[in-house]
Design an enzyme around this catalytic site. Sequence first.
Site, mmCIF file in Angstrom:
data_model
loop_
_atom_site.group_PDB
_atom_site.id
_atom_site.type_symbol
_atom_site.label_atom_id
_atom_site.label_comp_id
_atom_site.label_asym_id
_atom_site.label_seq_id
_atom_site.Cartn_x
_atom_site.Cartn_y
_atom_site.Cartn_z
ATOM 1 C CG ASP A 123 -6.383 -12.750 -13.537
ATOM 2 O OD1 ASP A 123 -7.170 -13.475 -14.176
ATOM 3 O OD2 ASP A 123 -5.880 -13.080 -12.444
ATOM 4 C CG ASP A 127 -1.374 1.582 -3.728
ATOM 5 O OD1 ASP A 127 -0.155 1.498 -3.995
ATOM 6 O OD2 ASP A 127 -1.809 2.078 -2.655
ATOM 7 C CD GLU A 154 -8.797 -20.547 -12.239
ATOM 8 O OE1 GLU A 154 -8.828 -20.753 -11.024
ATOM 9 O OE2 GLU A 154 -9.602 -19.780 -12.798
ATOM 10 C CG ASP A 166 -6.009 3.082 0.457
ATOM 11 O OD1 ASP A 166 -5.042 2.276 0.550
ATOM 12 O OD2 ASP A 166 -6.645 3.240 -0.600
ATOM 13 C CG ASP A 194 -1.709 1.217 1.423
ATOM 14 O OD1 ASP A 194 -1.900 1.934 0.421
ATOM 15 O OD2 ASP A 194 -2.157 1.473 2.555
ATOM 16 C CG ASP A 244 -10.998 -15.951 -13.467
ATOM 17 O OD1 ASP A 244 -10.268 -16.251 -12.516
ATOM 18 O OD2 ASP A 244 -12.240 -15.853 -13.375
ATOM 19 C CG HIS A 249 -5.819 -15.421 -6.234
ATOM 20 N ND1 HIS A 249 -5.278 -16.026 -7.354
ATOM 21 C CD2 HIS A 249 -7.115 -15.200 -6.524
ATOM 22 C CE1 HIS A 249 -6.217 -16.163 -8.262
ATOM 23 N NE2 HIS A 249 -7.346 -15.662 -7.794
ATOM 24 C CG ASP A 250 -8.445 -18.746 -6.325
ATOM 25 O OD1 ASP A 250 -8.895 -17.710 -5.814
ATOM 26 O OD2 ASP A 250 -8.441 -18.951 -7.561
HETATM 27 C C1 GLC Z 1 -10.925 -17.976 -10.494
HETATM 28 C C2 GLC Z 1 -10.165 -17.009 -9.641
HETATM 29 C C3 GLC Z 1 -10.910 -16.814 -8.357
HETATM 30 C C4 GLC Z 1 -12.265 -16.241 -8.668
HETATM 31 C C5 GLC Z 1 -13.015 -17.092 -9.689
HETATM 32 C C6 GLC Z 1 -14.142 -16.334 -10.281
HETATM 33 O O1 GLC Z 1 -10.990 -19.230 -9.951
HETATM 34 O O2 GLC Z 1 -8.860 -17.452 -9.469
HETATM 35 O O3 GLC Z 1 -10.217 -15.997 -7.453
HETATM 36 O O4 GLC Z 1 -13.019 -16.144 -7.504
HETATM 37 O O5 GLC Z 1 -12.198 -17.474 -10.762
HETATM 38 O O6 GLC Z 1 -13.673 -15.297 -11.086
HETATM 39 CA CA CA Z 2 -3.523 2.123 -1.226
#
Ligand code: GLC
Ligand code: CA
Length: 564
Positions: free
Chosen positions: A104, A35, A259, A31, A27, A205, A332-333
């Site tokens: 992404d 970013d 993905e 905030d 950050d 995605d 991140h999942d």
């Molecule tokens: C993918 C992303 C995930 C998101 C999902 C819907 O699996 O990695 O974070 O919630 O798609 O977009």
């Molecule tokens: Ca910020």
Amino acid sequence: MEDEKMEEHTWWKEAVVYQIYPRSFKDSNGDGIGDLRGVIEKLDYLKELGVDVIWMSPCYKSPNDDNGYDISDYRAIMDEFGTMEDFREMLEGIHSRGMKLLMDLVVNHTSDEHQWFVESRSSKDNPYRDYYIWRDPKDGKEPNNWTSYFSGPAWQYDEKTGQYYLHLFSKKQPDLNWENETVRREVYDMMKFWLGIGCDGFRMDVASLYSKTPGLPDGKGTTGLIGHEYYQNGPRIHEFLREMNREVLSHYDIMTVGEMSGVTIDEAIKYAGKKRRELNMVFQFDQDALDHDPDDKWGRRAVPLPELKKVFSDWQIRLEGKAWNSLYWTNHDQPRTVSRWGNDGRYRKESQKMLYTMLMTLQGTPYIYQGEEIGMTNSVFDGIEDFDDVEIHNCWKERVVEGHEDPEALLKAMRFRARDNARTPMQWDDSDNAGFSTGKPWLKINPNYKEINVKEALADPESVFHYMQKLIRMRKENPVAVYGVYKEYQHDNEQLFLYERVLEEEGQKARTMYVVLNFSDHEAEFEKPEEWDGAAKYLIGNMSEAPLENRTLQPYEAAVYLKS
Ligand code: GLC
Ligand code: CA
């Protein structure tokens, strides 16, 4: 034939990718939300680590129902993340350091606040109506029995026009109608927009979900994700991707990774097949499935090592010469690698180093998620209020608030599996808020930041960071680590993962690499496979240097050798 045997060399096969989850990276303005200027501040750090490509989780305009995976404007930057100017400066900073940027691409769905959807829901004859998937109620209820990845039915009723729309994820993520050619054109134009600015490719995605079976038949299952057989790797998916390739991808020197929820090896060979002109590689979920309880998505089971080896071996062997692998432990999942596959207590550093030795010595393109390079662990979530994720809160509502399930049991499972584990802010130093922000972070910092942070890792020559840096360098200096053909040994061994990689290229001496990994938290007896004959030199490892011979390995020991 020639082509079959020799793996064509390309930059994206040799690259090491680093994933940034911008909300939690750095950050810059206090905030509490990461970013783009925060990313700019840390580009030298990433360069020092040695990565080649940055994949940024979505930074487009979004109401953040699913942290940016619900996009309301594909051509604008999220207010909290900065401006288009900041984006251009970041991209320039990435390029000037010799790195590349993957965007992404989230086009299975948009946000319900996207202008297309606002129009679409306004009336049945609006020109945008057919951009989404609308159906009449069936017997006063949902058009079919499909369920959402984020709990409950995959349909939302809309009063205004008396129809339901499809949403495979949250109800604020309506699915786009890929059957509509105009939708596909819009997507391709938007992709060209980002490539025109200079982006170097896309992580796509849920790219296996674009094509839904016409008629949207009822799913066969009765629990879990109902209906997936009618949209995972759906009937027109390859046609769509080939069209996208023809219209957009093939015109640029870029990298693509899809993905692919529900992808099999056979399907992956189609998606990423050498001559098929679809994508460069896919993310598979076989490894992720291993420790799930088949009857409960939050449940966890212990994984015997041979099962884990089998997944990686199968993908290595069956894609060889046909398609390219992507290699990852987390993103991140998913939970943190060391908490899930290693040991986040006594052997945190050792096991993290061992796990990444594996990733960097298999065939494929490796992906490192932010914080993995310092061995960040799963976090501490006490009550449901500590979690942020829409997936968690929807499920809680369904199972505890409405379903009266035991809250403690579900919480316990969620604490381990929650996506929020990977989303706690990056731990930069031991100052307030881990140096992530001067304000209150949007998600609680992992309490272990005083011990586990970048500052500490940079100061310690034995840190995970420095080992990761060495691994990346090793990969660059040894093409066998990238291109070599894989072969496994002693598959039934329950502690050790042993394999070799062999690279034979025209006019060059064959190169062989031997990899020895102890996946257990106790010592293990290593018996050198007979085939591993001749002299070999120690290349890299996480304990003291030792010759390639029968010996006792330390807990989580990793050792890599090069045949001389
Ligand atoms: C993918 C992303 C995930 C998101 C999902 C819907 O699996 O990695 O974070 O919630 O798609 O977009
Ligand atoms: Ca910020």
